[in-house]
Design a protein around this motif. Structure first.
Motif, PDB file in Angstrom:
ATOM      1  N   SER A 146     -16.044  -8.295  20.206  1.00 28.04           N
ATOM      2  CA  SER A 146     -15.878  -9.658  19.689  1.00 28.04           C
ATOM      3  C   SER A 146     -14.455  -9.884  19.210  1.00 28.04           C
ATOM      4  N   GLN A 147     -13.886  -8.875  18.560  1.00 30.04           N
ATOM      5  CA  GLN A 147     -12.517  -8.998  18.074  1.00 30.04           C
ATOM      6  C   GLN A 147     -11.535  -9.152  19.226  1.00 30.04           C
ATOM      7  N   GLN A 148     -11.757  -8.369  20.287  1.00 27.21           N
ATOM      8  CA  GLN A 148     -10.867  -8.449  21.441  1.00 27.21           C
ATOM      9  C   GLN A 148     -10.962  -9.826  22.119  1.00 27.21           C
ATOM     10  N   ALA A 149     -12.193 -10.340  22.248  1.00 27.38           N
ATOM     11  CA  ALA A 149     -12.362 -11.666  22.851  1.00 27.38           C
ATOM     12  C   ALA A 149     -11.722 -12.744  21.988  1.00 27.38           C
ATOM     13  N   GLU A 150     -11.850 -12.608  20.692  1.00 29.42           N
ATOM     14  CA  GLU A 150     -11.226 -13.574  19.787  1.00 29.42           C
ATOM     15  C   GLU A 150      -9.708 -13.542  19.921  1.00 29.42           C
ATOM     16  N   ASP A 151      -9.143 -12.349  20.023  1.00 34.98           N
ATOM     17  CA  ASP A 151      -7.689 -12.244  20.163  1.00 34.98           C
ATOM     18  C   ASP A 151      -7.214 -12.891  21.458  1.00 34.98           C
ATOM     19  N   ALA A 152      -7.985 -12.674  22.532  1.00 40.80           N
ATOM     20  CA  ALA A 152      -7.600 -13.262  23.819  1.00 40.80           C
ATOM     21  C   ALA A 152      -7.653 -14.791  23.752  1.00 40.80           C
TER      22      ALA A 152
END
Length: 366
Positions: A261-267
């Protein structure tokens, strides 16, 4: 035989009664000069006329007395006179009231005509105003405002229903109902969040800026917003302590979900930053001087395309939030999922309460 003085007195009295008698009394002497029996005939005629005139005098006196008595008999009384005066006064007032009523009707008719004219002018002004709005594209702003008001009403109903579901869920957890009954509450709560995402998707297609601004949420909630909603990774950090005890596999799955979720949010955040920079550059690329119409329209076309990308970002962010909830539902047991939904609902409810308290706080006078 009457003396000459008596005849003169009689002749005077008869002359006062008959205007023609004076002529007759002086006419007889002229006749007597030519008649041998003028002296005796004049006396005889005088006696006859005296008797006739005397009878007339008596007769006229009786008629005068009779007329006086008749007038006294037909003279109206004071009560009748007052009644007549009252009738005349009532009739006068009735005429005045009728005149005032007619004048009032005429005034009302004029006012009604004036009001109809004003309404017609107002209707024409509204038609002209709406025509101008449609011409300059402002009419769409009114439609957007109507859609925003409709969404706020739907969202208020959604919050009310969520509060009811949280009460039912809290009661079910305290009553230690079976997992099957608890699953019904969890499924109902998940479906309720799905309805919120559908509402937001439709509203974003109408006005993406409204969803991005978060004006449909409370002030405290807006301070934690990210692309039209909350960050899934942040909520997982808040919920994690409420879900214990967790098995080792659940801990691993929750940690992996939080990382993804954190990676998707960063993207998505990086994409939003790039979009904002591109949009700002497109809107500020006019050269100094008179604007070129073709360049201006080209810039607007590029900007419109970027706004469509912004709408896609909102959909992707909501999809990430929705998928995170579903993944947590699969990882957790029914009872853990129930506690997680209850903790999430209580957290959002506290934010709304904090906003209400802040808005109602006492303010010191300036």
């Amino acid at each position: 035989m009457n003396s000459p003085s008596t005849q003169f007195a009689i002749s005077r009295s008869m002359g006062m009664l008959d205007p023609n008698y004076q002529y007759n009394i002086w006419e007889e002497p002229f006749k007597a000069e030519h008649s041998p029996n003028s002296g005796q005939s004049m006396l005889d005629d005088a006696d006859v006329k005296i008797d006739m005139r005397s009878e007339n005098v008596v007769t006229h006196g009786k008629i005068a007395l009779m007329k006086g008595s008749d007038q006294a008999a037909v003279k109206p009384s004071d009560k009748v006179l007052r009644r007549l005066h009252q009738n005349r006064e009532a009739a006068r007032k009735s005429r005045l009231r009728k005149k005032a009523y007619v004048q009032q009707l005429e005034s009302s008719r004029l006012k009604l005509t004036q009001l109809e004219q004003e309404l017609e002018r107002a209707r024409q002004q509204v038609i002209e105003y709406m025509s101008r709005l449609s011409k300059y594209g402002l009419y769409d702003l009114l439609k957007l405002a109507e859609c925003a008001a409709a969404f706020e009403l739907e969202y208020a109903n959604w919050v009310e229903e969520q509060n009811r579901q949280l009460d039912d869920l809290r009661t079910a957890l305290q009553a230690h109902v079976t997992d099957q009954d608890l699953r019904k509450h969890v499924d109902s709560g998940m479906a309720h969040y799905d309805s919120l995402f559908r509402m937001k998707s439709f509203a974003a297609m109408t006005d993406v800026f409204y969803i991005m601004s978060g004006m449909w949420k409370s002030g405290a909630e807006r301070s934690f917003m990210w692309i039209g909603g909350y960050r899934p990774s942040e909520l997982l950090k808040i919920l994690h302590p409420k879900l214990h005890p967790l098995s080792e596999q659940q801990l691993v799955d929750v940690w992996n979900l939080q990382q993804s979720s954190q990676q998707a949010e960063d993207a998505l955040s990086q994409g939003m930053e790039n979009l904002n920079q591109t949009l700002a550059a497109a809107m500020a690329s006019d050269p100094i001087g008179a604007p070129n119409v073709s360049n201006y329209m080209g810039q607007m076309a590029v900007a419109m395309g970027k706004l469509e990308d912004l709408q896609n970002f909102v959909h992707q962010a909501d999809n990430l939030r929705q998928q995170t909830l579903k993944q947590m539902h699969r990882i957790l047991t029914n009872r853990q999922a129930a506690r997680g939904l209850l903790a999430l609902g209580d957290y959002l409810q506290r934010l709304r309460t904090l906003s209400s308290l802040w808005a109602a706080r006492p303010r010191e006078p300036a």
